[in-house]
Design a protein around this motif. Sequence first.
Motif, short mmCIF file in Angstrom:
data_model
loop_
_atom_site.label_atom_id
_atom_site.label_comp_id
_atom_site.label_asym_id
_atom_site.label_seq_id
_atom_site.Cartn_x
_atom_site.Cartn_y
_atom_site.Cartn_z
N ASP A 353 0.84 -1.20 0.00
CA ASP A 353 0.00 0.00 0.00
C ASP A 353 0.88 1.26 0.00
OD1 ASP A 353 -1.82 2.01 0.35
OD2 ASP A 353 -2.52 1.34 2.32
N PRO A 354 0.87 2.03 -1.09
CA PRO A 354 1.74 3.21 -1.13
C PRO A 354 1.34 4.30 -0.16
CG PRO A 354 0.32 3.14 -3.07
CD PRO A 354 0.12 1.84 -2.34
N THR A 355 0.09 4.30 0.32
CA THR A 355 -0.30 5.36 1.25
C THR A 355 0.44 5.23 2.59
OG1 THR A 355 -2.20 4.10 2.14
CG2 THR A 355 -2.59 5.50 0.20
N ARG A 356 1.06 4.07 2.84
CA ARG A 356 1.84 3.90 4.07
C ARG A 356 3.12 4.75 4.04
NH1 ARG A 356 4.19 -0.24 5.61
NH2 ARG A 356 3.73 -0.13 7.84
N VAL A 357 3.52 5.22 2.84
CA VAL A 357 4.70 6.08 2.75
C VAL A 357 4.32 7.48 2.26
CG1 VAL A 357 6.44 4.28 2.57
CG2 VAL A 357 5.26 5.04 0.50
N SER A 358 3.07 7.85 2.47
CA SER A 358 2.68 9.23 2.21
C SER A 358 3.33 10.12 3.25
CB SER A 358 1.16 9.38 2.28
OG SER A 358 0.71 9.20 3.62
N PRO A 359 3.50 11.41 2.95
CA PRO A 359 4.08 12.30 3.97
C PRO A 359 3.31 12.28 5.29
CG PRO A 359 4.12 13.37 1.84
CD PRO A 359 3.34 12.09 1.65
N SER A 360 1.98 12.20 5.23
CA SER A 360 1.22 12.20 6.48
C SER A 360 1.42 10.90 7.26
CB SER A 360 -0.27 12.41 6.19
OG SER A 360 -0.77 11.38 5.34
N ALA A 361 1.48 9.77 6.55
CA ALA A 361 1.69 8.49 7.23
C ALA A 361 3.09 8.43 7.85
CB ALA A 361 1.50 7.33 6.25
N LEU A 362 4.06 8.97 7.16
CA LEU A 362 5.43 8.97 7.70
C LEU A 362 5.53 9.93 8.89
CD1 LEU A 362 7.49 8.83 4.39
CD2 LEU A 362 7.07 6.98 6.03
N ALA A 363 4.81 11.03 8.82
CA ALA A 363 4.79 11.95 9.97
C ALA A 363 4.15 11.28 11.18
CB ALA A 363 4.03 13.23 9.60
N ASP A 364 3.09 10.49 10.95
CA ASP A 364 2.47 9.75 12.05
C ASP A 364 3.45 8.75 12.66
OD1 ASP A 364 0.10 11.10 11.69
OD2 ASP A 364 -0.85 9.50 10.52
N LEU A 365 4.20 8.05 11.81
CA LEU A 365 5.21 7.12 12.31
C LEU A 365 6.23 7.85 13.18
CD1 LEU A 365 6.74 4.37 12.32
CD2 LEU A 365 7.84 5.12 10.18
N GLU A 366 6.68 9.00 12.69
CA GLU A 366 7.67 9.80 13.39
C GLU A 366 7.13 10.24 14.76
OE1 GLU A 366 10.85 13.06 11.67
OE2 GLU A 366 8.74 13.25 11.11
#
Length: 423
Positions: A353-366
Amino acid sequence: MITLPAASARLAVDDLERQTAHWLAAATTFLDAEEFAAEPAWRSVEAQVGLPLRRQLAHIVTDLIASGRSATALIRAARLDPRRLDAAARAVQSFRRRYAQVEVTLDFFGDAVNSRTSGQLRAALQTLDRLAEDSMAPVLAQAGQLPVPVLVYLDKGMGASILRAGIRLWAPGSVNPVAAIKIVRHNLYRPTSLFHESGHQVAFLTGWVPSVRASITAALDGDPELQSMWAPWSSEIAADVFAFVHTGFASVTALYDVVGDARSILRWPVGDPHPIGYLRTLLGCALCRCVFGPGSWDALEQAVAVSHPVERADPTVRALVARSRSRLNAIALACLGSPVPGLGGRPMTSVVDPTRVSPSALADLEHDAGASLWVSPHWRRTEGIRLIALAGLREAERPLDAALWIARARDWMTAEPPSARAA
């Protein structure tokens, strides 16, 4: 058959025996794997990679030595019966050619393993071995394929490459047991190209490329010239899509840094399977736009267009490049939705799923991981691919802090794994 006087035949046989003794002695040195790679480097290669690789190389060497001994037997038969001299000479020539083929094979893998020249490099390349395997595993599992062991090695140059598992090697009768992926030094700590190369392996095993070609052709319906230009690029585009669904915008900026040479970015070399660098970069921006909406990729697209005006392209491709720009979103959607035969016709995005590496998803991970994100063995193990995506995204968004993000990526990629500390 050439008939020689007895004295001349003896001289010929003596020379054949001398030649064979030389090549056979050289071949026996290959029995020791440390002849072409250092023992610490071999130790750094995981068991699922190192064991099948060393087993395959040992089999190649054993066959080579058997070929040399067979040539020796023919030479000794020719000493008793000069009529066997022609067969013995052919055997010697075959043996020396086989030696050269085996040497190329062993040197390739020896150099690859030996690129692990320090503890830091060994740790980084071990990390990349695992991440490449992780990128392929979910797709191959759903396609009913066995996992593919990976050997990542470091080399110079601009772009990565792969020697796919399952293809024939230089040595006769030998098949590559591992995916050998070259990562280049400038991208060692921003290794999004790793997933482009693992994408080639996945595409090969799942039959994806013909589907991508058909999807691109359909998206360019009504323009046969564009169809003829884009269809041969399908293999590289499929690999670019695989890198994108794993690492998002980071894969696009890293790609642009490779293809952004002003001398070549608007060129279309005859027979080159890669898209024109300009279009390849803008297709990456279109992939981002189709999945993530507006964002930093729009600015990159404008910067590419300003820095490399289409007017600089060769007149033979200028119109094709210009027309392609208006079709990039359609091409991107077609590639993202192209059915994968090995997945029963589902698209690659149904598994990755490419949405897992969207800027918002990566910000959530961070945010969720906090300070432990870059130091915790748990996050390194479970989110390593997204850590590469995040570091690459931040490096692209904050160029003044690029050195900081490269250092951060370097630190987590070279951290000693818990298993090594326990040992």
